[in-house]
Scaffold this motif. Structure first.
Motif, short mmCIF file in Angstrom:
data_model
loop_
_atom_site.label_atom_id
_atom_site.label_comp_id
_atom_site.label_asym_id
_atom_site.label_seq_id
_atom_site.Cartn_x
_atom_site.Cartn_y
_atom_site.Cartn_z
N ILE A 48 12.91 30.22 -102.92
CA ILE A 48 14.29 30.41 -103.37
C ILE A 48 15.26 30.32 -102.20
O ILE A 48 16.32 29.67 -102.30
N LEU A 49 14.92 30.93 -101.09
CA LEU A 49 15.79 30.84 -99.91
C LEU A 49 15.97 29.39 -99.49
O LEU A 49 17.08 28.96 -99.13
N ARG A 50 14.90 28.63 -99.54
CA ARG A 50 14.99 27.22 -99.17
C ARG A 50 15.91 26.45 -100.12
O ARG A 50 16.76 25.67 -99.68
N GLU A 51 15.78 26.67 -101.42
CA GLU A 51 16.59 25.94 -102.39
C GLU A 51 18.05 26.35 -102.34
O GLU A 51 18.95 25.55 -102.62
N LEU A 52 18.31 27.61 -101.98
CA LEU A 52 19.70 28.09 -101.88
C LEU A 52 20.28 27.86 -100.48
O LEU A 52 21.44 28.20 -100.23
N ASN A 53 19.49 27.28 -99.59
CA ASN A 53 19.93 26.99 -98.22
C ASN A 53 20.35 28.27 -97.50
O ASN A 53 21.37 28.33 -96.81
N VAL A 54 19.53 29.31 -97.66
CA VAL A 54 19.77 30.60 -97.00
C VAL A 54 18.83 30.70 -95.80
O VAL A 54 17.61 30.63 -95.97
N PRO A 55 19.34 30.86 -94.60
CA PRO A 55 18.46 30.91 -93.42
C PRO A 55 17.65 32.20 -93.35
O PRO A 55 18.19 33.30 -93.56
N ILE A 56 16.39 32.08 -93.04
CA ILE A 56 15.54 33.26 -92.86
C ILE A 56 16.04 34.12 -91.72
O ILE A 56 15.93 35.36 -91.74
N SER A 57 16.67 33.50 -90.73
CA SER A 57 17.18 34.24 -89.57
C SER A 57 18.30 35.21 -89.94
O SER A 57 18.66 36.08 -89.14
N SER A 58 18.85 35.08 -91.14
CA SER A 58 19.90 36.01 -91.58
C SER A 58 19.34 37.35 -92.03
O SER A 58 20.10 38.25 -92.40
N ARG A 100 19.80 25.95 -113.49
CA ARG A 100 19.90 24.70 -114.25
C ARG A 100 18.96 23.64 -113.69
O ARG A 100 18.37 22.86 -114.44
N ARG A 101 18.80 23.61 -112.38
CA ARG A 101 17.88 22.65 -111.77
C ARG A 101 16.43 22.98 -112.13
O ARG A 101 15.61 22.08 -112.34
N ILE A 102 16.12 24.27 -112.21
CA ILE A 102 14.77 24.68 -112.63
C ILE A 102 14.54 24.29 -114.08
O ILE A 102 13.50 23.73 -114.45
N ASP A 103 15.53 24.58 -114.94
CA ASP A 103 15.40 24.30 -116.37
C ASP A 103 15.24 22.81 -116.66
O ASP A 103 14.53 22.41 -117.59
N SER A 104 15.90 21.97 -115.83
CA SER A 104 15.83 20.53 -116.04
C SER A 104 14.55 19.91 -115.50
O SER A 104 14.26 18.74 -115.76
N GLY A 105 13.81 20.69 -114.74
CA GLY A 105 12.59 20.16 -114.13
C GLY A 105 12.83 19.53 -112.77
O GLY A 105 11.88 19.05 -112.14
N GLU A 106 14.07 19.53 -112.32
CA GLU A 106 14.38 18.94 -111.01
C GLU A 106 13.73 19.73 -109.88
O GLU A 106 13.33 19.18 -108.86
N VAL A 107 13.63 21.06 -110.07
CA VAL A 107 13.07 21.95 -109.05
C VAL A 107 11.92 22.74 -109.65
O VAL A 107 12.03 23.26 -110.76
N ALA A 108 10.82 22.80 -108.93
CA ALA A 108 9.68 23.65 -109.32
C ALA A 108 9.39 24.58 -108.14
O ALA A 108 8.93 24.13 -107.09
N LEU A 109 9.70 25.85 -108.31
CA LEU A 109 9.52 26.81 -107.23
C LEU A 109 8.04 27.16 -107.06
O LEU A 109 7.33 27.37 -108.04
N LYS A 110 7.61 27.25 -105.83
CA LYS A 110 6.23 27.60 -105.52
C LYS A 110 6.15 29.07 -105.16
O LYS A 110 6.86 29.56 -104.28
N SER A 111 5.25 29.79 -105.83
CA SER A 111 5.05 31.20 -105.55
C SER A 111 3.91 31.37 -104.54
O SER A 111 2.86 30.73 -104.65
N GLU A 112 4.13 32.24 -103.55
CA GLU A 112 3.12 32.56 -102.56
C GLU A 112 2.47 33.90 -102.91
O GLU A 112 3.11 34.78 -103.49
N PRO A 113 1.22 34.09 -102.55
CA PRO A 113 0.49 35.31 -102.94
C PRO A 113 1.20 36.59 -102.55
O PRO A 113 1.26 37.54 -103.33
N HIS A 114 1.75 36.67 -101.37
CA HIS A 114 2.35 37.92 -100.91
C HIS A 114 3.87 37.95 -101.12
O HIS A 114 4.44 38.98 -101.49
N LEU A 115 4.52 36.82 -100.92
CA LEU A 115 5.98 36.77 -100.94
C LEU A 115 6.56 36.34 -102.27
O LEU A 115 7.76 36.43 -102.49
N GLY A 116 5.72 35.88 -103.18
CA GLY A 116 6.22 35.41 -104.46
C GLY A 116 7.12 34.19 -104.27
O GLY A 116 6.83 33.29 -103.48
N TYR A 117 8.26 34.19 -104.98
CA TYR A 117 9.18 33.04 -104.92
C TYR A 117 10.20 33.15 -103.78
O TYR A 117 11.04 32.25 -103.63
N LEU A 118 10.14 34.21 -103.01
CA LEU A 118 11.21 34.47 -102.05
C LEU A 118 11.48 33.30 -101.12
O LEU A 118 12.61 32.81 -101.02
#
Length: 440
Positions: free
Chosen positions: A77-87, A56-74
């Motif tokens: 998305i982890l940052r927006e969902l507050n998921v630690p990379i250390s997990s 819903r935040r993406i659809d409203s324009g509140e969030v624009a995810l940045k895609s990286e060449p190798h990792l894509g949106y990963l």
């Protein structure tokens, strides 16, 4: 791409069914209507889980995810969902619907927090998501990074629930599972070898078959980091588990440059095995209590909160919630026989995210010498899914836990010392207002 993704899903179903059947699961649901769980209307109910909220935040324009060449949106998305990379937890057994792209040299990476799980398969443009909806339990999504336009999470029902809604593993509700299998050199689970869905009750020596595990754990051994060379039922007796023990680096096993972090932290894996089962117990308590209340409404008049629930309904609520009480309080937790230490920042980030009382204590404070948590009550008591339990279910839970922490039922809950009980009670009184109202 959509057709190709569908074909991969279909092929994956057959492999995952074999894995599930190998641990004794009976697939109870046979159609989309069965997966809906009657009035729960699983597939038809709008979701409010973290992934749905991000969409819903993406659809409203509140969030624009940045895609990286190798990792894509990963990473975004982890940052927006507050998921630690250390997990990051790396699983190389072919127990995902994207099994064709998973191998010991190319493990699938899982990232998680208390509410959402994200899966990334090396070389695939399809990200996987399992998220906890407060009303529905486990909800599954995929994101195809080759689709044009803004990122779109597609909700999956049938292809995921054919395995993730089973009586033996998830309790007959949409849920989660973390499997320990015995993989061969290609990562295929050997069907003649024992396999199990892990939880905090799983003996340490039976955990993480088909997973990479980094960290130290002393003389204890687990099944991680190992491949079977002989496919016979007696292979486990001949395995030298010390070869996979106390591994702190994965350089010899995988190309670590392909992943966000070089570890598959043992403490993150312990948290993962605990909370996946706990989510399922919360969902089951939710579903079964709702059914009991609905049946009471349809068969009686004048009963309910004002007149009191019938004895049958009270017993049904007790039966639905008592397993959650036992699970939250770590009854039958498999003990640690040596100290466990991770090799990433996961421990620091995990403990930092805990809710703390006026003495600075938290249910996320770790022990890792004798057991998982210093104060053995699950931190998922703070989760939105727990808070969304029907009031009668929460009332029973709080009354039961308050009684246990006061010193009753030392037979079933004898693993809790007097100090444990006092500390847990004080933490809850400070940090869980609805518990405090019941316990005063």
């Amino acid at each position: 791409m959509q057709l190709r993704s569908s074909n991969v899903r279909l092929l994956g179903i057959f492999v995952v069914i074999l894995i599930v059947l190998s641990v004794g699961t009976k697939l109870t649901a046979q159609s989309d209507s069965d997966f809906d769980h009657g009035f729960i209307a699983y597939s038809k109910t709008a979701t409010t889980d973290p992934v749905a909220r991000l969409q819903r935040r993406i659809d409203s324009g509140e969030v624009a995810l940045k895609s990286e060449p190798h990792l894509g949106y990963l990473r975004a998305i982890l940052r927006e969902l507050n998921v630690p990379i250390s997990s990051q937890s790396l699983v190389f057994s072919k127990t995902s619907f994207q099994f064709t792209q998973i191998a010991p040299r190319r493990p699938r990476a899982l990232y998680f927090n208390d509410e959402v799980y994200v899966g990334s398969v090396q070389g695939s443009k399809l990200l996987e998501f399992a998220s906890v909806d407060p009303k529905l339990g486990a909800v599954f999504y995929t994101l195809d990074e080759e689709e044009k336009g803004p990122p779109r999470f597609h909700r999956e029902v049938y292809f995921c629930l054919i395995c993730h809604d089973s009586s033996a593993i998830t309790g007959g509700v949409p849920g989660f599972m973390t499997l320990s299998v015995m993989p061969d050199k290609e990562g295929n689970a050997i069907r003649s070898a024992p396999a199990n869905a892990m939880s905090d009750q799983t003996p340490f020596s039976e955990r993480w078959g088909g997973w990479y595990v980094t960290g130290t754990h002393g003389a204890q051994h687990h099944r991680g980091n190992m491949l079977a060379t002989v496919a016979t039922a007696s292979m486990l007796d001949r395995m030298d588990w010390s070869k996979g023990a106390n591994l702190t680096k994965l350089d010899e096993h995988i190309d670590i440059a392909e992943y966000l972090t070089p570890s598959s932290d043992i403490v993150a894996l312990i948290a993962l095995t605990h909370q996946t089962r706990m989510h399922n117990l919360i969902t089951r308590a939710n579903y079964e209590t709702q059914r009991a209340l609905r049946d009471e409404e349809s068969t009686s008049s004048g009963s309910g909160p004002a007149g009191g629930y019938s004895g049958v309904t009270r017993e049904r609520i007790r039966a639905a919630v008592e397993p959650l009480v036992r699970g939250m309080l770590f009854v039958n937790e498999a003990p640690l026989t040596d100290s466990v230490r991770g090799v990433s920042t996961y421990v620091t980030e995990f403990e930092k995210s805990g809710v703390r009382d006026h003495k600075g204590r938290s249910l996320k404070d770790l022990d890792l010498n004798r057991r998982f948590l210093r104060y053995p009550l699950s931190y998922l008591i703070y989760s939105p899914s727990f808070d969304a339990l029907p009031d009668p279910a929460k009332a029973y839970f709080y009354e039961r836990v308050s009684s246990i922490l006061s010193g009753t039922d030392t037979a079933t809950f004898g693993h809790l010392s007097a100090e444990d009980r006092a500390a847990i009670r004080e933490i809850l009184m400070d940090t869980k207002p609805d518990f405090a109202r019941v316990a005063r």
